[in-house]
Design a protein around this motif. Structure first.
Motif: not given
Length: 102
Positions: A7-18, A23-34
């Motif tokens: 597992n990896l836990y990271a805190r990032i800015e909500p707007d950056v994550k969103e 973009i990843l969803a448009t590409l069909g890539i789950p965040a965990s794969n990216a």
């Protein structure tokens, strides 16, 4: 292929994550794969897979300029063109490919 069990836990800015996840969803890539791809690139490159530096010049953001400032920037560009400070499109694209490894 190794099982994915760490597992990896990271805190990032909500707007950056969103924005990134849209973009990843448009590409069909789950965040965990990216993230997994990013880590593999770190391993392959033996460091970050991109340059980390402070740019020497910032691009001009015309959306923040008033009409007077925009006119001044356009006049500078025109003066450069008149003085022969130009490059062909071929050279510009070659420079972009070189500078950004594309």
């Amino acid at each position: 292929m190794a099982a994915k069990s760490a597992n990896l836990y990271a805190r990032i800015e909500p707007d950056v994550k969103e924005q990134a996840e849209e973009i990843l969803a448009t590409l069909g890539i789950p965040a965990s794969n990216a993230i997994n791809m990013f880590y593999k690139q770190i391993i392959l490159n033996r460091g970050l897979p991109f340059e980390v530096k402070i740019p020497t010049a910032r691009p001009v953001d015309i959306s923040r300029m008033n009409a007077e400032t925009l006119d001044m920037e356009l006049e500078k560009g025109y003066a450069d063109m008149q003085a022969g400070h130009t490059k062909s499109a071929t050279q510009v694209f070659a420079d972009i490919r070189r500078d950004y490894n594309v």
